[in-house]
Design a protein around this motif. Sequence first.
Motif, PDB file in Angstrom:
ATOM      1  N   PHE A 207       0.872  -1.193   0.000  1.00 49.41           N
ATOM      2  CA  PHE A 207       0.000   0.000   0.000  1.00 49.41           C
ATOM      3  C   PHE A 207       0.900   1.231   0.000  1.00 49.41           C
ATOM      4  N   VAL A 208       0.278   2.366  -0.223  1.00 48.59           N
ATOM      5  CA  VAL A 208       1.072   3.608  -0.218  1.00 48.59           C
ATOM      6  C   VAL A 208       0.939   4.259   1.152  1.00 48.59           C
ATOM      7  N   PRO A 209       2.005   4.231   1.951  1.00 48.86           N
ATOM      8  CA  PRO A 209       1.932   4.871   3.275  1.00 48.86           C
ATOM      9  C   PRO A 209       2.040   6.390   3.135  1.00 48.86           C
ATOM     10  N   LEU A 210       1.808   7.082   4.214  1.00 52.31           N
ATOM     11  CA  LEU A 210       2.080   8.523   4.230  1.00 52.31           C
ATOM     12  C   LEU A 210       3.586   8.727   4.164  1.00 52.31           C
ATOM     13  N   SER A 211       3.983   9.902   3.667  1.00 53.16           N
ATOM     14  CA  SER A 211       5.397  10.269   3.716  1.00 53.16           C
ATOM     15  C   SER A 211       5.574  11.312   4.821  1.00 53.16           C
ATOM     16  N   ALA A 212       6.814  11.478   5.255  1.00 52.52           N
ATOM     17  CA  ALA A 212       7.106  12.502   6.265  1.00 52.52           C
ATOM     18  C   ALA A 212       6.676  13.874   5.754  1.00 52.52           C
ATOM     19  N   PRO A 238      -3.160   7.235   5.664  1.00 56.33           N
ATOM     20  CA  PRO A 238      -3.013   6.871   4.255  1.00 56.33           C
ATOM     21  C   PRO A 238      -4.401   6.460   3.747  1.00 56.33           C
ATOM     22  N   THR A 239      -4.682   6.694   2.484  1.00 52.49           N
ATOM     23  CA  THR A 239      -6.003   6.340   1.949  1.00 52.49           C
ATOM     24  C   THR A 239      -6.265   4.842   2.124  1.00 52.49           C
ATOM     25  N   VAL A 247      -5.820  -2.166   7.196  1.00 54.08           N
ATOM     26  CA  VAL A 247      -5.062  -1.600   6.074  1.00 54.08           C
ATOM     27  C   VAL A 247      -5.338  -2.450   4.838  1.00 54.08           C
ATOM     28  N   ASN A 248      -5.671  -1.791   3.745  1.00 56.01           N
ATOM     29  CA  ASN A 248      -5.989  -2.491   2.499  1.00 56.01           C
ATOM     30  C   ASN A 248      -4.686  -2.784   1.754  1.00 56.01           C
TER      31      ASN A 248
END
Length: 251
Positions: A207-212, A238-239, A247-248
């Motif tokens: 999945f795409v995590p948040l970035s700093a 994260p979406t 978490v998807n």
Amino acid sequence: MIALITGATAGIGAATSERFAQGGYKLIVTGRRASLLEELKVKLEKRYDVQVKTLVFDVRKPDEVEKNLSQLPPDWQKVDVLVNNAGLAVGLSPLQEGILEDWERMIDTNVKGLLYVTRIVAPWMEVHKKGHIVNIGSIAGKEVYPNGNVYCATKYAVDALSKAMRYDLLSSGIRVTQICPGMVETEFSQVRFKGDLQRAANVYKGFVPLSAGDIAEAVWYVTQLPAHVTVSDMVIMPTAQASATLVNKQL
Ligand code: NDP
Ligand code: 8X3
């Protein structure tokens, strides 16, 4: 304008320092790893033409916190924005198998460290009747998850202290915001898993995590609102993440 950012040697703190440098703030950046702070200073001063002061101290040690912050020249004590970011998780195991040393590190850093820094900087803000304190909480301070026990408890404490600060500083006109991220890919999981890089990388797979930088942008946003507006509490996920545990992942 001056921003003081704790835990600026990595992750959210480093990205937030860069965002404020880009916005023209003078910076006081803190952490334990002196060489990383020095690199950050050189980079930001060169790239954004701003002044950066580095302070090397461990937020768990009240004497070090006090000594380092009090030695700032009076002009530098006029801090407009304090970002209480330094923090960590150590370990992920059932409470009944908890390691005392890990618990002490989390409680001393995430709760007591935040208090030690705020106790010095908030009175500076009170003198000037302005300032903004941004505490980096977590989704872990809103929901407990299995094996998160003590880390979650420290972030619940940040949640409580953010409210407490807002109450106690109300008459001084100081704004207090808590920002609660979900999963952000930083050194966080490397620290949590004590240097096990493979296990740390797996946390963010599928999945795409948040970035700093996503969180830095949020800190910047809340601090740039008009003086009469306070974002009290902001949860950012994260979406692909709906709760602390949901978490998807597409693996
Ligand atoms: P990183 O591990 O990338 O950065 C943590 C920072 O905290 C480092 O700069 C580190 O500096 C500093 N720090 C840790 N312990 C101490 C100490 N005793 N004294 C001084 N500084 C210290 O993690 P993140 O950027 O992800 O974490 C920043 C904050 O965000 C933490 O409070 C964390 O709990 C919170 N958070 C993180 C999330 C995530 O998924 N990554 C999600 C939600 C919240 P140094 O080692 O040089 O001292
Ligand atoms: C860090 C995010 O979900 O690992 O606070 O607790 S989580």
